[in-house]
Design a protein around this motif. Structure first.
Motif, mmCIF file in Angstrom:
data_model
loop_
_atom_site.group_PDB
_atom_site.id
_atom_site.type_symbol
_atom_site.label_atom_id
_atom_site.label_comp_id
_atom_site.label_asym_id
_atom_site.label_seq_id
_atom_site.Cartn_x
_atom_site.Cartn_y
_atom_site.Cartn_z
ATOM 1 N N VAL A 6 0.898 -1.160 -0.047
ATOM 2 C CA VAL A 6 0.008 -0.003 0.053
ATOM 3 C C VAL A 6 0.968 1.183 0.008
ATOM 4 O O VAL A 6 1.642 1.329 0.846
ATOM 5 C CB VAL A 6 -0.917 0.026 1.272
ATOM 6 N N PHE A 7 0.715 2.302 -0.741
ATOM 7 C CA PHE A 7 1.270 3.418 -0.869
ATOM 8 C C PHE A 7 0.611 4.613 -0.914
ATOM 9 O O PHE A 7 -0.634 4.677 -1.529
ATOM 10 C CB PHE A 7 2.108 3.510 -2.352
ATOM 11 N N VAL A 8 1.123 5.690 -0.269
ATOM 12 C CA VAL A 8 0.329 6.863 -0.065
ATOM 13 C C VAL A 8 0.928 7.600 -1.586
ATOM 14 O O VAL A 8 2.410 7.933 -1.669
ATOM 15 C CB VAL A 8 0.803 7.667 0.945
ATOM 16 N N ILE A 9 0.016 8.184 -2.170
ATOM 17 C CA ILE A 9 0.472 8.635 -3.538
ATOM 18 C C ILE A 9 0.233 10.264 -3.611
ATOM 19 O O ILE A 9 0.548 11.202 -4.430
ATOM 20 C CB ILE A 9 0.125 7.734 -4.710
ATOM 21 N N GLY A 10 -0.916 10.685 -2.850
ATOM 22 C CA GLY A 10 -1.156 12.057 -2.611
ATOM 23 C C GLY A 10 -1.672 12.282 -1.228
ATOM 24 O O GLY A 10 -2.639 11.650 -0.636
ATOM 25 N N VAL A 11 -1.567 13.710 -0.930
ATOM 26 C CA VAL A 11 -2.011 14.188 0.372
ATOM 27 C C VAL A 11 -2.392 15.447 0.337
ATOM 28 O O VAL A 11 -1.912 16.382 -0.657
ATOM 29 C CB VAL A 11 -0.874 13.942 1.585
ATOM 30 N N GLY A 12 -3.342 16.037 1.022
ATOM 31 C CA GLY A 12 -3.738 17.383 1.245
ATOM 32 C C GLY A 12 -4.571 17.644 2.348
ATOM 33 O O GLY A 12 -4.864 16.715 2.833
ATOM 34 N N MET A 13 -4.273 18.966 2.701
ATOM 35 C CA MET A 13 -5.302 19.428 3.922
ATOM 36 C C MET A 13 -5.592 20.965 3.940
ATOM 37 O O MET A 13 -4.854 21.618 3.198
ATOM 38 C CB MET A 13 -4.428 18.968 5.113
ATOM 39 N N THR A 14 -6.494 21.150 4.572
ATOM 40 C CA THR A 14 -6.823 22.865 4.793
ATOM 41 C C THR A 14 -5.819 23.145 5.902
ATOM 42 O O THR A 14 -5.327 22.502 6.844
ATOM 43 C CB THR A 14 -8.198 22.865 5.116
ATOM 44 N N LYS A 15 -5.840 24.563 6.149
ATOM 45 C CA LYS A 15 -5.301 25.032 7.403
ATOM 46 C C LYS A 15 -6.401 24.823 8.471
ATOM 47 O O LYS A 15 -7.616 24.774 8.046
ATOM 48 C CB LYS A 15 -5.157 26.453 7.162
ATOM 49 N N PHE A 16 -5.960 24.364 9.504
ATOM 50 C CA PHE A 16 -6.913 24.264 10.692
ATOM 51 C C PHE A 16 -7.294 25.512 11.400
ATOM 52 O O PHE A 16 -6.389 26.575 11.444
ATOM 53 C CB PHE A 16 -6.607 23.384 11.675
ATOM 54 N N GLU A 17 -8.520 25.757 11.455
ATOM 55 C CA GLU A 17 -9.023 27.143 11.910
ATOM 56 C C GLU A 17 -9.809 27.034 13.299
ATOM 57 O O GLU A 17 -10.193 25.911 13.844
ATOM 58 C CB GLU A 17 -9.905 27.661 11.056
ATOM 59 N N LYS A 18 -9.980 28.409 14.096
ATOM 60 C CA LYS A 18 -10.740 28.114 15.207
ATOM 61 C C LYS A 18 -12.169 28.215 14.547
ATOM 62 O O LYS A 18 -12.505 28.614 13.599
ATOM 63 C CB LYS A 18 -10.675 29.579 15.869
ATOM 64 N N PRO A 19 -13.059 27.214 15.254
ATOM 65 C CA PRO A 19 -14.415 27.083 14.719
ATOM 66 C C PRO A 19 -15.085 28.315 14.426
ATOM 67 O O PRO A 19 -15.108 29.382 15.143
ATOM 68 C CB PRO A 19 -15.233 26.408 15.767
ATOM 69 N N GLY A 20 -15.823 28.276 13.108
ATOM 70 C CA GLY A 20 -16.531 29.431 12.671
ATOM 71 C C GLY A 20 -15.856 30.483 12.368
ATOM 72 O O GLY A 20 -16.461 31.802 12.000
ATOM 73 N N ARG A 21 -14.461 30.574 12.376
ATOM 74 C CA ARG A 21 -13.732 31.857 12.201
ATOM 75 C C ARG A 21 -13.678 31.993 10.569
ATOM 76 O O ARG A 21 -13.869 33.122 10.152
ATOM 77 C CB ARG A 21 -12.296 31.859 12.769
ATOM 78 N N ARG A 22 -13.379 31.043 9.538
ATOM 79 C CA ARG A 22 -12.916 31.121 8.302
ATOM 80 C C ARG A 22 -14.292 31.469 7.642
ATOM 81 O O ARG A 22 -15.476 30.849 7.671
ATOM 82 C CB ARG A 22 -12.408 30.107 7.756
ATOM 83 N N ARG A 23 -14.258 32.279 6.484
ATOM 84 C CA ARG A 23 -15.418 32.514 5.644
ATOM 85 C C ARG A 23 -14.913 32.022 4.124
ATOM 86 O O ARG A 23 -13.668 32.263 3.849
ATOM 87 C CB ARG A 23 -15.850 33.975 5.648
ATOM 88 N N ASN A 24 -15.821 31.876 3.174
ATOM 89 C CA ASN A 24 -15.574 31.727 1.793
ATOM 90 C C ASN A 24 -15.567 33.028 1.209
ATOM 91 O O ASN A 24 -15.827 34.062 1.746
ATOM 92 C CB ASN A 24 -16.764 31.057 1.128
ATOM 93 N N ASP A 25 -15.154 33.148 -0.061
ATOM 94 C CA ASP A 25 -14.751 34.353 -0.589
ATOM 95 C C ASP A 25 -16.024 35.312 -0.718
ATOM 96 O O ASP A 25 -15.945 36.418 -1.075
ATOM 97 C CB ASP A 25 -14.225 33.998 -2.070
ATOM 98 N N ASP A 26 -17.188 34.500 -0.978
ATOM 99 C CA ASP A 26 -18.548 35.264 -1.073
ATOM 100 C C ASP A 26 -18.894 35.930 0.210
ATOM 101 O O ASP A 26 -20.219 36.157 0.205
ATOM 102 C CB ASP A 26 -19.334 34.454 -1.764
ATOM 103 N N GLY A 27 -18.214 35.287 1.347
ATOM 104 C CA GLY A 27 -18.904 35.768 2.612
ATOM 105 C C GLY A 27 -19.611 34.611 3.394
ATOM 106 O O GLY A 27 -19.650 34.894 4.407
ATOM 107 N N SER A 28 -19.907 33.720 2.689
ATOM 108 C CA SER A 28 -20.635 32.565 3.528
ATOM 109 C C SER A 28 -19.584 31.955 4.301
ATOM 110 O O SER A 28 -18.537 31.734 4.221
ATOM 111 C CB SER A 28 -21.151 31.694 2.296
ATOM 112 N N VAL A 29 -20.418 31.131 5.323
ATOM 113 C CA VAL A 29 -19.652 30.266 6.344
ATOM 114 C C VAL A 29 -18.715 29.037 5.633
ATOM 115 O O VAL A 29 -19.552 28.522 4.685
ATOM 116 C CB VAL A 29 -20.692 29.757 7.361
#
Length: 402
Positions: A6-29
């Motif tokens: 078994v091989f890992v061929i790809g990984v990805g993650m978001t920045k971890f954030e304080k709950p509810g802090r981040r918004r999308n570009d359009d301002g939505s949660v």
């Protein structure tokens, strides 16, 4: 661990954030489908494959509705593949990884996805339902015979285990605090980390007491975020010419509670024996011992757990963890670099994503892609993730070209 490699061929993650802090570009949660799309797309791009190559997906989360895994994965494509929702408390992400790897190891798939996310409520963790047995009720009842119950439950449980170590082996509040200092210092160089501030030992000790010896800066926060890992068989790696960046899972084990969990010791009630047994199985499978790993990502939900894990994973003999801490053995320049990402204490702990973020960090370390966090001369990496109630997952990795 018979069957295909078994091989890992790809990984990805978001920045971890304080709950509810981040918004999308359009301002939505920023909601869990947004998190999953970001992490999953990054993992697929890192692997150089399309979602149409994924044959099965295992999607982990702890807080959410019944088929949130499907809703999350649908952000990557609608291909009709089996999607399995996974919940194993704080080890949910690595349990999804374990299950996705099993399908390849058993020859039932050539390319699978492990995806995890969490959208959490601010503050300490609590029970979701009050009309049924709490899965940790048996553990907490047993621990209540050792120490008077205190709120919040999680730091109480790990704090009691820390006190037990202090009484039995002479560890001090400073030893636990030094772990907090180390992990916050490591996170300064991690752009994915929820916190990126460095603290002195005095500042960690003086931060608000949660349950002695644990202070706020020794406890993992609630977090929002996602992680994803694409796995493949040896045949898939060869066909697509991926060996140069692939990382092999050379050992992996998941354990649940043993009878010894309830033997009257606080450390076993927070998973010590599960951790010991899972680690031993991985060492046997991989042919690697604790001394042969250079970098480790482990489950430091509280500094007390990291200290106990030094012993459970065999980095030192029982009772000797304070010596490792005082000697700087678990940071840059020492024998191992433990939690170069900042760990759960500083990177954050979105429960369903934690195990997959650990895998991402170790994959980057093995590839030499960890930037300022890079550990010198990495040839093997070890991961540990635990959920109370309970499940422990330990995984060993090496570069495919080794």
């Amino acid at each position: 661990m018979a069957g295909d490699r078994v091989f890992v061929i790809g990984v990805g993650m978001t920045k971890f954030e304080k709950p509810g802090r981040r918004r999308n570009d359009d301002g939505s949660v920023w909601d869990y489908p947004d998190m999953a799309r970001e992490a999953g797309t990054a993992a697929l791009e890192d692997a150089g494959v399309d979602y149409t190559d994924i044959e099965q997906a295992y999607v982990g989360y702890v807080f959410g509705e019944s088929t949130a895994g499907q809703r999350a994965a649908y952000e990557l494509g609608l291909t009709g593949i089996p999607i399995v929702n996974v919940n194993n408390n704080c080890s949910t992400g690595s349990t999804a990884l374990f299950m996705a790897a099993q399908m390849i190891r058993g020859g039932l798939a050539d390319c699978t996805l492990a995806l995890g996310f969490e959208k959490m409520q601010p503050g300490s963790l609590g029970a979701t339902f009050d009309d049924r047995e709490n899965p940790l009720a048996q553990h907490m009842t047993a621990l209540g015979k050792i120490a008077e119950f205190a709120m919040p439950p999680a730091p109480w449980m790990f704090g009691v285990a820390g006190r037990e170590h202090m009484q039995q082996h002479g560890s001090t509040a400073e030893h636990f605090a030094k772990i907090g200092v180390k992990n916050h210092r490591h996170s300064v160089n991690n752009p994915y980390s929820q916190f990126q501030a460095e603290y002195t030992l005095d500042e960690v000790l003086a931060s608000r007491s949660i349950y002695e010896p644990l202070t706020k800066l020794q406890c993992s926060p609630t977090s929002d975020g996602s992680g994803a890992v694409v796995l493949a068989s040896e045949a898939f790696v060869d066909k697509h010419g991926l060996a140069g960046r692939a990382v092999e899972i050379v050992g992996q084990s998941m354990t649940t509670d043993f009878a010894s969990t309830f033997d009257g010791s606080a450390k076993n009630l927070i998973g010590y024996d599960m951790n010991v047994q899972a680690a031993r199985r991985v060492y046997d499978q991989s042919g690697l011992g604790p001394d042969e790993f250079q970098v480790i990502e482990l489950h430091d939900c509280f500094s007390a757990n990291e200290l106990l894990l030094y012993e459970a994973l065999g980095l030192c003999a029982e009772g000797d963890a304070p010596r490792l801490i005082d000697g700087g053995a678990t940071t840059y320049g020492g024998k191992w670099v433990v939690n170069p990402s900042g760990g759960l204490i500083s990177k954050g702990h979105p429960l369903g994503a934690t195990g997959l973020a650990q895998c991402s960090e170790l994959t980057w370390q093995l590839r030499g892609d960890a930037d300022k966090r890079q550990v010198d001369g990495v040839t093997a990496a070890l991961q540990h993730n635990i959920g109370l109630g309970g499940a422990a997952v330990v995984t060993a990795y090496q570069r495919a070209d080794r």
